[in-house]
Design a protein around this motif. Structure first.
Motif, PDB file in Angstrom:
ATOM      1  N   PRO A  25       0.659  -1.152   0.090  1.00 37.25           N
ATOM      2  CA  PRO A  25      -0.104  -0.154  -0.069  1.00 37.25           C
ATOM      3  C   PRO A  25       0.756   1.207   0.013  1.00 37.25           C
ATOM      4  CG  PRO A  25       0.072  -1.024   2.200  1.00 37.25           C
ATOM      5  CD  PRO A  25       0.711  -1.964   1.236  1.00 37.25           C
ATOM      6  N   ARG A  26       0.598   2.261  -0.805  1.00 36.00           N
ATOM      7  CA  ARG A  26       1.222   3.491  -0.925  1.00 36.00           C
ATOM      8  C   ARG A  26       0.972   4.419   0.342  1.00 36.00           C
ATOM      9  NH1 ARG A  26       0.945   6.745  -6.425  1.00 36.00           N
ATOM     10  NH2 ARG A  26       2.640   7.480  -5.321  1.00 36.00           N
ATOM     11  N   THR A  27       2.007   5.016   0.833  1.00 33.75           N
ATOM     12  CA  THR A  27       1.853   5.797   2.145  1.00 33.75           C
ATOM     13  C   THR A  27       2.188   7.254   1.382  1.00 33.75           C
ATOM     14  OG1 THR A  27       2.684   6.428   4.154  1.00 33.75           O
ATOM     15  CG2 THR A  27       4.182   5.279   2.543  1.00 33.75           C
ATOM     16  N   LYS A  28       1.494   8.373   2.363  1.00 34.39           N
ATOM     17  CA  LYS A  28       1.981   9.734   2.186  1.00 34.39           C
ATOM     18  C   LYS A  28       3.092  10.194   2.923  1.00 34.39           C
ATOM     19  CE  LYS A  28      -2.648  11.239   0.618  1.00 34.39           C
ATOM     20  NZ  LYS A  28      -3.939  12.163   0.939  1.00 34.39           N
ATOM     21  N   ASP A  29       3.394   9.244   3.740  1.00 34.17           N
ATOM     22  CA  ASP A  29       4.478   9.818   4.594  1.00 34.17           C
ATOM     23  C   ASP A  29       5.814   9.724   3.884  1.00 34.17           C
ATOM     24  OD1 ASP A  29       2.720   9.764   6.961  1.00 34.17           O
ATOM     25  OD2 ASP A  29       3.275   7.626   7.433  1.00 34.17           O
ATOM     26  N   ARG A  30       6.658  10.782   4.111  1.00 36.49           N
ATOM     27  CA  ARG A  30       7.953  10.952   3.359  1.00 36.49           C
ATOM     28  C   ARG A  30       9.207  11.017   4.473  1.00 36.49           C
ATOM     29  NH1 ARG A  30       5.069   9.377   0.073  1.00 36.49           N
ATOM     30  NH2 ARG A  30       4.746   9.822  -2.059  1.00 36.49           N
ATOM     31  N   PRO A  31      10.269  10.616   4.051  1.00 33.48           N
ATOM     32  CA  PRO A  31      11.324  10.659   4.987  1.00 33.48           C
ATOM     33  C   PRO A  31      11.628  11.995   5.451  1.00 33.48           C
ATOM     34  CG  PRO A  31      12.176   9.993   3.286  1.00 33.48           C
ATOM     35  CD  PRO A  31      10.663   9.932   2.953  1.00 33.48           C
ATOM     36  N   THR A  32      11.994  12.487   6.775  1.00 34.87           N
ATOM     37  CA  THR A  32      12.155  13.671   7.078  1.00 34.87           C
ATOM     38  C   THR A  32      13.676  13.929   7.139  1.00 34.87           C
ATOM     39  OG1 THR A  32      12.353  12.879   9.440  1.00 34.87           O
ATOM     40  CG2 THR A  32      10.252  13.405   8.731  1.00 34.87           C
ATOM     41  N   TYR A  33      14.628  12.924   6.960  1.00 33.73           N
ATOM     42  CA  TYR A  33      15.899  13.365   6.888  1.00 33.73           C
ATOM     43  C   TYR A  33      16.450  14.187   8.186  1.00 33.73           C
ATOM     44  CZ  TYR A  33      15.208  11.504   2.018  1.00 33.73           C
ATOM     45  OH  TYR A  33      14.718  10.644   1.046  1.00 33.73           O
ATOM     46  N   GLU A  34      16.040  13.749   9.196  1.00 33.68           N
ATOM     47  CA  GLU A  34      16.399  14.664  10.429  1.00 33.68           C
ATOM     48  C   GLU A  34      18.153  14.523  10.438  1.00 33.68           C
ATOM     49  OE1 GLU A  34      13.886  13.236  13.612  1.00 33.68           O
ATOM     50  OE2 GLU A  34      12.124  14.236  12.804  1.00 33.68           O
ATOM     51  N   ASP A  35      18.631  13.276  10.243  1.00 33.98           N
ATOM     52  CA  ASP A  35      20.089  13.045  10.277  1.00 33.98           C
ATOM     53  C   ASP A  35      20.844  13.757   9.155  1.00 33.98           C
ATOM     54  OD1 ASP A  35      18.871  11.450   8.672  1.00 33.98           O
ATOM     55  OD2 ASP A  35      20.345   9.645   9.435  1.00 33.98           O
ATOM     56  N   ALA A  36      20.064  14.360   8.228  1.00 33.14           N
ATOM     57  CA  ALA A  36      20.827  15.077   7.021  1.00 33.14           C
ATOM     58  C   ALA A  36      22.085  16.027   7.627  1.00 33.14           C
ATOM     59  CB  ALA A  36      19.799  15.540   6.189  1.00 33.14           C
ATOM     60  N   VAL A  37      23.117  16.108   6.857  1.00 31.52           N
ATOM     61  CA  VAL A  37      23.983  16.811   7.044  1.00 31.52           C
ATOM     62  C   VAL A  37      24.280  18.107   6.030  1.00 31.52           C
ATOM     63  CG1 VAL A  37      26.661  17.080   7.415  1.00 31.52           C
ATOM     64  CG2 VAL A  37      25.585  15.134   8.431  1.00 31.52           C
ATOM     65  N   HIS A  80      24.032  24.697  -1.857  1.00 30.67           N
ATOM     66  CA  HIS A  80      24.066  24.380  -0.419  1.00 30.67           C
ATOM     67  C   HIS A  80      23.030  23.142  -0.354  1.00 30.67           C
ATOM     68  CE1 HIS A  80      25.509  28.533   1.243  1.00 30.67           C
ATOM     69  NE2 HIS A  80      26.172  28.074  -0.034  1.00 30.67           N
ATOM     70  N   VAL A  81      23.477  21.992  -0.079  1.00 25.15           N
ATOM     71  CA  VAL A  81      22.570  21.088   0.075  1.00 25.15           C
ATOM     72  C   VAL A  81      22.384  20.134   1.356  1.00 25.15           C
ATOM     73  CG1 VAL A  81      23.057  20.590  -2.673  1.00 25.15           C
ATOM     74  CG2 VAL A  81      24.569  19.347  -0.652  1.00 25.15           C
ATOM     75  N   ARG A  82      21.720  19.125   1.546  1.00 29.47           N
ATOM     76  CA  ARG A  82      21.497  18.302   2.741  1.00 29.47           C
ATOM     77  C   ARG A  82      21.885  16.838   2.293  1.00 29.47           C
ATOM     78  NH1 ARG A  82      16.697  18.137   5.493  1.00 29.47           N
ATOM     79  NH2 ARG A  82      17.771  17.797   7.574  1.00 29.47           N
ATOM     80  N   VAL A  83      22.662  16.047   2.973  1.00 27.89           N
ATOM     81  CA  VAL A  83      23.292  14.978   2.472  1.00 27.89           C
ATOM     82  C   VAL A  83      22.888  13.934   3.700  1.00 27.89           C
ATOM     83  CG1 VAL A  83      25.003  15.657   0.796  1.00 27.89           C
ATOM     84  CG2 VAL A  83      25.679  15.019   3.143  1.00 27.89           C
ATOM     85  N   VAL A  84      22.591  12.569   3.221  1.00 25.14           N
ATOM     86  CA  VAL A  84      22.357  11.346   4.167  1.00 25.14           C
ATOM     87  C   VAL A  84      23.314  10.182   3.839  1.00 25.14           C
ATOM     88  CG1 VAL A  84      20.096  12.013   4.754  1.00 25.14           C
ATOM     89  CG2 VAL A  84      20.381  10.528   2.721  1.00 25.14           C
TER      90      VAL A  84
END
Length: 337
Positions: A25-37, A80-84
């Motif tokens: 099943p598809r979900t609308k939840d998307r990763p938040t990438y809270e640990d992104a640098v 300027h980017v955010r990386v995981v």
């Protein structure tokens, strides 16, 4: 359960039902990438990005690829980017760019003046340093004018850097641009005293742009000794330099005083994306004089009833400054530069 198909035996994989596709099943939840640098893209090479990130052990360089959710969103030098992922920077480590921050400036060009596709060269730079040799090779006003147009269109501060002043008098060239109010620095020897240029670069992200052979890479090596950029020479027959830089490279100045971006020597700089009304906004004093221009006026020298001409007649505008602006305007369509 075997299919009722005589073509397959029980030993054939095709004889069994395959799982249906899209069963999750598809979900609308998307990763938040809270640990992104957070990081800065310093160069791009065939879909791989070199990113500088700051950590507890200081600044380090990592490799990254673009995450699939970014789709066709371009990532360029200066972003300027955010990386995981693996941001250790060790051999074989690979991270993912999951977000591109909003850009403050964008330096664009088109391949030619009839090319509708804009190409972003560099993001988030504050200053465009137009490097021009006073001799060997001879200065080419067409590219200087076009570079100034690109800088004003991008909202960047232009700076003329005139090299090889030991071979020719800089005043001849400076007299052409003085009315525009463009700042400049003059160097006699590329390996010599660059104090004035360094002062102009402190605390900023600056893009170095110019024809091949004018000394960009030599300047970069003098400003950032660890850069080791390849240095080219001018062809004695054509008077043009050989390309030594193949991609834009962002380098940190010593002691963290700013960044410089070395770009490949260019021979084509289309400006099809630049609108006259946007260009004149870079000259507020002239822009005020065009408020009563007829609809569709490009403010060129052949426009009837242009407010700039009327301002000159009333003695409110400097004719030399207006002429210099119109030369930049005409540079949008010149083909020999």
């Amino acid at each position: 359960m075997a299919r009722n198909n005589a073509r397959y035996g029980r030993e054939d994989v095709e004889a069994y039902d395959r799982p249906r596709r899209h069963t999750r099943p598809r979900t609308k939840d998307r990763p938040t990438y809270e640990d992104a640098v957070d990081g800065i893209v310093v160069t791009v090479d065939r879909g791989r990005f070199t990113v500088h990130i700051d950590g507890p052990d200081g600044r380090r360089e990592i490799w990254a690829v673009k995450a699939r959710p970014l789709g066709r969103k371009g990532v360029v030098t200066g972003d300027h980017v955010r990386v995981v992922g693996d941001t250790s920077g060790i051999d074989g480590a690979l991270a993912r760019i999951v977000e591109v921050r909003e850009r403050t400036t964008v330096l664009r060009r088109t391949a030619d003046d009839d090319d509708p596709v804009e190409r972003v060269l560099v993001a988030n730079a504050e200053q465009l340093v137009v490097v021009t040799a006073l001799a060997d090779p001879e200065p080419r006003h067409g590219l200087i004018d076009r570079a100034l147009v690109a800088a004003y269109d991008a909202g960047m501060q232009p700076l003329l850097c005139l090299t090889k002043a030991d071979l020719a008098d800089p005043e001849v060239l400076l007299s052409t641009y003085r009315s525009l109010g463009v700042p400049w620095v003059v160097t006699r020897s590329l390996e010599g005293d660059l104090g004035e240029l360094k002062e102009r670069l402190v605390g900023k992200t600056s893009v170095l742009l110019g024809h091949s052979g004018v000394g960009k890479s030599t300047l970069v090596n003098a400003l950032v000794p660890s850069a080791a950029r390849e240095v080219g020479h001018v062809n004695a027959v054509t008077g043009r330099g050989r390309h030594t830089s193949t991609s834009a490279l962002m380098l940190a100045l010593p002691d963290g005083e700013g960044w410089v971006i070395d770009t490949p020597g260019i021979r084509s700089f289309g400006l099809a994306h630049v609108e006259p009304d946007h260009l004149i906004e870079a000259f507020p004093d002239l822009d005020e004089m065009t408020e009563d221009c007829p609809r569709g006026c490009t403010h060129g020298s052949d426009e009837p009833e242009c407010g700039l001409d009327e301002a000159i007649e009333r003695g409110e505008a400097d004719p030399e400054r207006v002429e210099s602006f119109r030369r930049l305007l005409a540079a949008r369509s010149v083909t020999d530069y």
